[in-house]
Design a protein around this motif. Structure first.
Motif, PDB file in Angstrom:
ATOM      1  N   VAL A  35      26.385 -17.129  57.687  1.00 49.48           N
ATOM      2  CA  VAL A  35      25.360 -18.190  57.664  1.00 49.48           C
ATOM      3  C   VAL A  35      24.215 -17.847  58.614  1.00 49.48           C
ATOM      4  CG1 VAL A  35      24.943 -20.606  58.336  1.00 49.48           C
ATOM      5  CG2 VAL A  35      26.930 -20.011  56.910  1.00 49.48           C
ATOM      6  N   PHE A 101      16.456 -25.284  56.419  1.00 48.58           N
ATOM      7  CA  PHE A 101      17.694 -25.716  55.748  1.00 48.58           C
ATOM      8  C   PHE A 101      18.804 -24.719  56.043  1.00 48.58           C
ATOM      9  CE2 PHE A 101      14.119 -24.395  53.152  1.00 48.58           C
ATOM     10  CZ  PHE A 101      14.445 -23.071  52.922  1.00 48.58           C
ATOM     11  N   PHE A 103      22.993 -24.367  54.805  1.00 49.23           N
ATOM     12  CA  PHE A 103      24.080 -24.972  54.031  1.00 49.23           C
ATOM     13  C   PHE A 103      25.366 -24.171  54.162  1.00 49.23           C
ATOM     14  CE2 PHE A 103      22.773 -28.574  51.308  1.00 49.23           C
ATOM     15  CZ  PHE A 103      21.514 -28.744  51.866  1.00 49.23           C
ATOM     16  N   HIS A 108      27.173 -23.329  48.184  1.00 52.41           N
ATOM     17  CA  HIS A 108      25.967 -22.652  47.682  1.00 52.41           C
ATOM     18  C   HIS A 108      26.011 -22.587  46.155  1.00 52.41           C
ATOM     19  CE1 HIS A 108      24.984 -20.097  51.554  1.00 52.41           C
ATOM     20  NE2 HIS A 108      24.888 -21.396  51.759  1.00 52.41           N
ATOM     21  N   GLY A 109      24.832 -22.289  45.587  1.00 52.99           N
ATOM     22  CA  GLY A 109      24.774 -21.956  44.164  1.00 52.99           C
ATOM     23  C   GLY A 109      24.826 -23.134  43.218  1.00 52.99           C
ATOM     24  N   ARG A 110      24.593 -24.328  43.742  1.00 52.26           N
ATOM     25  CA  ARG A 110      24.598 -25.528  42.883  1.00 52.26           C
ATOM     26  C   ARG A 110      23.253 -26.252  42.898  1.00 52.26           C
ATOM     27  NH1 ARG A 110      29.585 -25.405  45.523  1.00 52.26           N
ATOM     28  NH2 ARG A 110      31.411 -25.713  44.199  1.00 52.26           N
ATOM     29  N   GLY A 111      22.300 -25.706  43.603  1.00 49.23           N
ATOM     30  CA  GLY A 111      21.006 -26.368  43.692  1.00 49.23           C
ATOM     31  C   GLY A 111      20.968 -27.508  44.697  1.00 49.23           C
ATOM     32  N   LEU A 112      22.023 -27.637  45.507  1.00 54.48           N
ATOM     33  CA  LEU A 112      22.048 -28.763  46.456  1.00 54.48           C
ATOM     34  C   LEU A 112      20.999 -28.580  47.561  1.00 54.48           C
ATOM     35  CD1 LEU A 112      25.929 -29.189  46.794  1.00 54.48           C
ATOM     36  CD2 LEU A 112      24.364 -30.533  45.373  1.00 54.48           C
ATOM     37  N   ALA A 113      20.867 -27.324  48.041  1.00 52.61           N
ATOM     38  CA  ALA A 113      19.894 -27.078  49.110  1.00 52.61           C
ATOM     39  C   ALA A 113      18.469 -27.283  48.591  1.00 52.61           C
ATOM     40  CB  ALA A 113      20.073 -25.664  49.664  1.00 52.61           C
ATOM     41  N   THR A 114      18.220 -26.854  47.354  1.00 59.46           N
ATOM     42  CA  THR A 114      16.895 -27.056  46.769  1.00 59.46           C
ATOM     43  C   THR A 114      16.592 -28.549  46.662  1.00 59.46           C
ATOM     44  OG1 THR A 114      17.139 -25.014  45.501  1.00 59.46           O
ATOM     45  CG2 THR A 114      15.459 -26.562  44.743  1.00 59.46           C
ATOM     46  N   CYS A 136       9.569 -20.595  56.671  1.00 61.90           N
ATOM     47  CA  CYS A 136       9.592 -19.189  57.070  1.00 61.90           C
ATOM     48  C   CYS A 136      11.010 -18.647  56.921  1.00 61.90           C
ATOM     49  CB  CYS A 136       9.170 -19.032  58.537  1.00 61.90           C
ATOM     50  SG  CYS A 136       7.569 -19.772  58.892  1.00 61.90           S
ATOM     51  N   ASN A 141      16.224 -12.376  53.618  1.00 63.09           N
ATOM     52  CA  ASN A 141      16.946 -13.602  53.264  1.00 63.09           C
ATOM     53  C   ASN A 141      16.494 -14.068  51.875  1.00 63.09           C
ATOM     54  OD1 ASN A 141      18.350 -15.987  53.239  1.00 63.09           O
ATOM     55  ND2 ASN A 141      17.643 -16.668  55.273  1.00 63.09           N
ATOM     56  N   SER A 144      16.962 -17.731  50.683  1.00 67.17           N
ATOM     57  CA  SER A 144      16.009 -18.680  51.248  1.00 67.17           C
ATOM     58  C   SER A 144      14.640 -18.545  50.556  1.00 67.17           C
ATOM     59  CB  SER A 144      15.882 -18.434  52.758  1.00 67.17           C
ATOM     60  OG  SER A 144      14.947 -19.299  53.313  1.00 67.17           O
ATOM     61  N   ARG A 146      14.056 -17.403  47.539  1.00 65.37           N
ATOM     62  CA  ARG A 146      14.163 -17.938  46.160  1.00 65.37           C
ATOM     63  C   ARG A 146      14.099 -19.460  46.167  1.00 65.37           C
ATOM     64  NH1 ARG A 146      18.140 -14.102  45.163  1.00 65.37           N
ATOM     65  NH2 ARG A 146      19.826 -15.616  45.292  1.00 65.37           N
ATOM     66  N   ARG A 150      11.505 -21.755  44.175  1.00 68.27           N
ATOM     67  CA  ARG A 150      11.917 -22.815  43.237  1.00 68.27           C
ATOM     68  C   ARG A 150      11.203 -24.124  43.542  1.00 68.27           C
ATOM     69  NH1 ARG A 150      16.939 -20.638  43.454  1.00 68.27           N
ATOM     70  NH2 ARG A 150      17.581 -21.922  45.199  1.00 68.27           N
TER      71      ARG A 150
HETATM   72  C1  LIG Z   1      19.120 -20.673  52.143  1.00 74.28           C
HETATM   73  C2  LIG Z   1      20.303 -21.389  51.518  1.00 74.28           C
HETATM   74  C3  LIG Z   1      20.332 -22.846  51.936  1.00 74.28           C
HETATM   75  C4  LIG Z   1      20.157 -21.290  49.994  1.00 74.28           C
HETATM   76  O1  LIG Z   1      21.355 -21.739  49.401  1.00 74.28           O
HETATM   77  P1  LIG Z   1      21.543 -21.689  47.825  1.00 74.28           P
HETATM   78  O2  LIG Z   1      22.932 -22.072  47.512  1.00 74.28           O
HETATM   79  O3  LIG Z   1      21.029 -20.396  47.289  1.00 74.28           O
HETATM   80  O4  LIG Z   1      20.517 -22.813  47.327  1.00 74.28           O
HETATM   81  P2  LIG Z   1      20.795 -24.000  46.337  1.00 74.28           P
HETATM   82  O5  LIG Z   1      21.878 -24.885  46.838  1.00 74.28           O
HETATM   83  O6  LIG Z   1      19.487 -24.642  46.084  1.00 74.28           O
HETATM   84  O7  LIG Z   1      21.328 -23.276  45.028  1.00 74.28           O
HETATM   85  C5  LIG Z   1      20.437 -22.457  44.290  1.00 74.28           C
HETATM   86  C6  LIG Z   1      21.211 -21.559  43.375  1.00 74.28           C
HETATM   87  O8  LIG Z   1      22.038 -22.378  42.556  1.00 74.28           O
HETATM   88  C7  LIG Z   1      21.649 -22.224  41.187  1.00 74.28           C
HETATM   89  N1  LIG Z   1      21.760 -23.577  40.613  1.00 74.28           N
HETATM   90  C8  LIG Z   1      22.861 -24.038  39.986  1.00 74.28           C
HETATM   91  N2  LIG Z   1      22.684 -25.300  39.631  1.00 74.28           N
HETATM   92  C9  LIG Z   1      21.441 -25.657  40.028  1.00 74.28           C
HETATM   93  C10 LIG Z   1      20.682 -26.863  39.931  1.00 74.28           C
HETATM   94  N3  LIG Z   1      21.194 -27.954  39.359  1.00 74.28           N
HETATM   95  N4  LIG Z   1      19.447 -26.901  40.450  1.00 74.28           N
HETATM   96  C11 LIG Z   1      18.927 -25.796  41.043  1.00 74.28           C
HETATM   97  N5  LIG Z   1      19.597 -24.640  41.165  1.00 74.28           N
HETATM   98  C12 LIG Z   1      20.848 -24.566  40.655  1.00 74.28           C
HETATM   99  C13 LIG Z   1      20.247 -21.655  41.217  1.00 74.28           C
HETATM  100  O9  LIG Z   1      19.971 -20.918  40.049  1.00 74.28           O
HETATM  101  C14 LIG Z   1      20.314 -20.781  42.438  1.00 74.28           C
HETATM  102  O10 LIG Z   1      20.969 -19.575  42.153  1.00 74.28           O
HETATM  103  P3  LIG Z   1      20.244 -18.157  42.502  1.00 74.28           P
HETATM  104  O11 LIG Z   1      19.897 -18.171  43.949  1.00 74.28           O
HETATM  105  O12 LIG Z   1      21.289 -17.168  42.147  1.00 74.28           O
HETATM  106  O13 LIG Z   1      19.030 -18.096  41.662  1.00 74.28           O
HETATM  107  C15 LIG Z   1      21.632 -20.699  51.912  1.00 74.28           C
HETATM  108  O14 LIG Z   1      21.607 -19.360  51.501  1.00 74.28           O
HETATM  109  C16 LIG Z   1      21.932 -20.764  53.400  1.00 74.28           C
HETATM  110  O15 LIG Z   1      22.330 -21.790  53.929  1.00 74.28           O
HETATM  111  N6  LIG Z   1      21.783 -19.606  54.097  1.00 74.28           N
HETATM  112  C17 LIG Z   1      22.159 -19.519  55.485  1.00 74.28           C
HETATM  113  C18 LIG Z   1      21.173 -20.226  56.398  1.00 74.28           C
HETATM  114  C19 LIG Z   1      19.753 -19.749  56.155  1.00 74.28           C
HETATM  115  O16 LIG Z   1      19.502 -18.554  56.120  1.00 74.28           O
HETATM  116  N7  LIG Z   1      18.841 -20.717  56.007  1.00 74.28           N
HETATM  117  C20 LIG Z   1      17.457 -20.440  55.732  1.00 74.28           C
HETATM  118  C21 LIG Z   1      16.728 -20.223  56.971  1.00 74.28           C
HETATM  119  S1  LIG Z   1      15.071 -19.661  56.647  1.00 74.28           S
END
Ligand SMILES: CC(C)(COP(=O)(O)OP(=O)(O)OC[C@H]1O[C@@H](n2cnc3c(N)ncnc32)[C@H](O)[C@@H]1OP(=O)(O)O)[C@@H](O)C(=O)NCCC(=O)NCCS
Length: 192
Positions: A35, A101, A103, A108-114, A136, A141, A144, A146, A150
């Motif tokens: 993380v 953000f 998470f 991950h991977g469910r769009g919850l962070a978005t 930033c 990363n 982040s 992507r 989105r």
């Molecule tokens: C940055 C971070 C929050 C992104 O988490 P994430 O799981 O990729 O983001 P989301 O929850 O929005 O999920 C998006 C993914 O789910 C998929 N997805 C599935 N259902 C979805 C929905 N209903 N809506 C949007 N996306 C969906 C998307 O296609 C995307 O997949 P992809 O990245 O392979 O294209 C995570 O990687 C994290 O916590 N990293 C560690 C801390 C960090 O680095 N934070 C950022 C500091 S700058």
């Protein structure tokens, strides 16, 4: 500053202030090196996580530039606290802020962070009246970056070797959105 009264609800999530009872769920992701890989802090031990949680419990208002407003994100379907999002007040004069953000990888991977980060843009533009919100991340990363793409944020900069991250020079990406861009996006997608 005028803030929405928490909890804030989105389609799947409830955003609310942190409480000391969040410790187990907070520690579960704050202690993970995967993380913090691209963050400026190291994975936390229990004492460090308790201190960080205590600080985040206090981040419930924006009184001065530099303050963070931080929300614990609860996925209502499971009742679990799955991560955090926030807004940092960068400038009163220029009506600017930053979003961030983190998470738990289990969610991950469910769009919850978005979904949670989009809610932060809404709070920043519509409740706080900000003109510009940036995000930033370390250029490596990609998750982040992507996420910000989105959200419709524009990549404005790729800064070379701006900071040391875990002993290595890291490039930084800067994303941004302006209030009128937020408005156009909301109109295009139909205000929800
Ligand atoms: C940055 C971070 C929050 C992104 O988490 P994430 O799981 O990729 O983001 P989301 O929850 O929005 O999920 C998006 C993914 O789910 C998929 N997805 C599935 N259902 C979805 C929905 N209903 N809506 C949007 N996306 C969906 C998307 O296609 C995307 O997949 P992809 O990245 O392979 O294209 C995570 O990687 C994290 O916590 N990293 C560690 C801390 C960090 O680095 N934070 C950022 C500091 S700058």
């Amino acid at each position: 500053m005028l803030l929405p009264v928490p909890p804030i609800e989105t389609a799947r999530l409830t955003l609310r202030p942190f409480t000391p009872d969040d410790f187990d769920a907070f520690y579960a992701y704050q202690s993970r090196p995967d993380v913090t890989r691209y963050l400026q802090w190291q994975a936390r031990n229990p004492a460090q996580a308790r201190q960080a949680l205590a600080e985040q419990c206090r981040e419930t208002a924006l009184d001065a530039e530099g303050d963070w407003l931080t929300y614990a994100v609860v996925w209502r379907e499971t009742g679990r606290m799955v991560g955090e999002v926030g807004l940092k007040w960068l400038s009163r004069e220029h009506r600017g802020g930053e979003t961030g953000f983190v998470f738990n990888p289990d969610y991950h991977g469910r769009g919850l962070a978005t979904e949670a980060a989009e809610c932060m843009l809404r709070v920043g533009f519509e409740s706080l009246g900000w003109h510009r919100i940036i995000g930033c991340c370390d250029a490596r990363n990609t998750a982040s970056a992507r996420l910000m793409e989105r959200l419709g944020m524009r990549r404005e900069a790729h800064l070379r070797h701006t900071e040391m991250v875990k002993g290595e020079w890291a490039d930084e990406l800067v994303y941004a959105m302006l209030d009128h861009e937020w408005g156009e996006r909301r109109r295009e997608r139909g205000a929800r």
